[in-house]
Write a protein that holds these residues in place. Structure first.
Motif, PDB file in Angstrom:
ATOM      1  N   GLU A  17       0.843  -1.197   0.000  1.00 17.62           N
ATOM      2  CA  GLU A  17       0.000   0.000   0.000  1.00 17.62           C
ATOM      3  C   GLU A  17       0.875   1.243   0.000  1.00 17.62           C
ATOM      4  OE1 GLU A  17      -3.160   2.308   2.976  1.00 17.62           O
ATOM      5  OE2 GLU A  17      -2.676   0.199   3.346  1.00 17.62           O
TER       6      GLU A  17
ATOM      7  N   ALA B  95       0.702   4.549   1.777  1.00 19.86           N
ATOM      8  CA  ALA B  95       0.006   5.183   2.888  1.00 19.86           C
ATOM      9  C   ALA B  95       0.467   6.644   3.015  1.00 19.86           C
ATOM     10  CB  ALA B  95       0.269   4.413   4.181  1.00 19.86           C
TER      11      ALA B  95
ATOM     12  N   ILE C 263       0.664   7.044  10.955  1.00 19.95           N
ATOM     13  CA  ILE C 263       0.383   6.690   9.562  1.00 19.95           C
ATOM     14  C   ILE C 263      -1.119   6.531   9.335  1.00 19.95           C
ATOM     15  CG2 ILE C 263       0.667   4.899   7.790  1.00 19.95           C
ATOM     16  CD1 ILE C 263       3.253   6.280   8.241  1.00 19.95           C
TER      17      ILE C 263
ATOM     18  N   SER D 195      -3.646   4.664   6.998  1.00 23.43           N
ATOM     19  CA  SER D 195      -3.520   3.496   6.130  1.00 23.43           C
ATOM     20  C   SER D 195      -4.797   2.673   6.152  1.00 23.43           C
ATOM     21  CB  SER D 195      -2.350   2.632   6.614  1.00 23.43           C
ATOM     22  OG  SER D 195      -2.332   1.379   5.979  1.00 23.43           O
ATOM     23  N   LYS D 196      -5.041   1.969   5.060  1.00 28.34           N
ATOM     24  CA  LYS D 196      -6.162   1.027   4.997  1.00 28.34           C
ATOM     25  C   LYS D 196      -5.826  -0.278   5.716  1.00 28.34           C
ATOM     26  CE  LYS D 196      -7.702   2.780   0.494  1.00 28.34           C
ATOM     27  NZ  LYS D 196      -7.887   2.438  -0.951  1.00 28.34           N
ATOM     28  N   HIS D 197      -4.529  -0.543   5.882  1.00 29.87           N
ATOM     29  CA  HIS D 197      -4.110  -1.789   6.527  1.00 29.87           C
ATOM     30  C   HIS D 197      -4.539  -1.808   7.986  1.00 29.87           C
ATOM     31  CE1 HIS D 197      -1.727  -5.250   7.626  1.00 29.87           C
ATOM     32  NE2 HIS D 197      -1.115  -4.541   8.559  1.00 29.87           N
TER      33      HIS D 197
ATOM     34  N   GLY E 167      -5.549   4.170  11.021  1.00 29.45           N
ATOM     35  CA  GLY E 167      -4.158   3.764  10.810  1.00 29.45           C
ATOM     36  C   GLY E 167      -3.479   3.308  12.082  1.00 29.45           C
TER      37      GLY E 167
ATOM     38  N   GLU F  24       3.682  10.740   1.274  1.00 29.40           N
ATOM     39  CA  GLU F  24       3.293   9.367   0.970  1.00 29.40           C
ATOM     40  C   GLU F  24       4.465   8.416   1.204  1.00 29.40           C
ATOM     41  OE1 GLU F  24      -0.154   9.510  -2.375  1.00 29.40           O
ATOM     42  OE2 GLU F  24       1.872   9.907  -3.112  1.00 29.40           O
TER      43      GLU F  24
ATOM     44  N   ILE G  92       4.319   0.962   2.352  1.00 32.08           N
ATOM     45  CA  ILE G  92       4.252   0.120   3.546  1.00 32.08           C
ATOM     46  C   ILE G  92       4.099  -1.344   3.143  1.00 32.08           C
ATOM     47  CG2 ILE G  92       3.278   1.957   4.986  1.00 32.08           C
ATOM     48  CD1 ILE G  92       0.640   0.366   4.981  1.00 32.08           C
TER      49      ILE G  92
END
Length: 205
Positions: free
Chosen positions: A8, A10, A22, A24-26, A50, A71, A74
């Protein structure tokens, strides 16, 4: 351990008092290892959008601050049941390199990356290298630089599309080259190595 395959792109929300936040979608979990632009960091807090990670003094002394803003690439640490792709990446940055030249080709883009000459011994023609967390193949090696060719897919799907001459890069050299070089350096002292010596070498990386 990581593979050098970016999962990704992030965004850094903030960086204060050694804490990196961060977006992030994770969905990370507390204690997870996550590589951020190739740097292995530990999740110390999980947020709704995130997570937070902490940078040790040693890490901050090696990387360039431009690598912890805007950006970022990750990659979560590899799981035991994951398919192995890319190459073995530890997330231990050896040095900061710099883009010296960019040349467009018919089906790719050449990057000449300049590094401190003392790291050249660990950069091998046709071997693997990690740049900002991306697993890549080395084409040619020179006295203080090396050449890589980036295919259009990698260029389009990573932050490399934004790189310009002068861009700073986190560089992790080949782990096996480092091991071999370290072992041979110890052998040159004509002192036989014990298992304790081998353990110390492994723990140093």
């Amino acid at each position: 351990m990581f593979t050098g395959l970016i999962r990704e792109i992030a965004t850094v929300k903030s960086y204060r008092n050694n804490i990196l936040t961060i977006k992030s979608k994770h969905k990370a979990k507390l204690g997870d290892s996550i590589a951020v632009n190739g740097v292995c960091l530990t999740v110390i807090k999980v947020n709704p959008d995130g997570f937070d990670l902490e940078l040790a003094d040693e890490t901050r002394s090696i990387i360039d601050e431009s690598k912890i803003s805007g950006e970022v690439h990750i990659e979560p640490a590899m799981q035991m049941n994951d398919r192995f792709e890319g190459h073995i990446v530890q997330g231990h940055v050896d040095c900061v390199g710099e883009v010296a030249k960019i040349t467009k080709r018919e089906n790719g883009t050449d990057f000449i990356i300049k590094v401190d000459p003392k790291y050249i011994a660990h950069i091998i023609p046709k071997g693997s290298i990690t740049i900002d967390g991306i697993s890549l193949t080395v084409n040619d090696v020179y006295k203080d630089s090396f050449r890589i060719t980036i295919i259009p897919h990698t260029l389009e799907n990573t932050l490399m599309k934004h790189y310009r001459v002068g861009t700073k890069l986190n560089i992790e050299t080949d782990v096996f080259a480092r091991y071999i070089d370290h072992i041979l350096a110890h052998r040159s002292s004509k002192k036989s190595m014990s298992w304790d010596d081998v353990d110390k070498i492994q723990m140093s990386y």
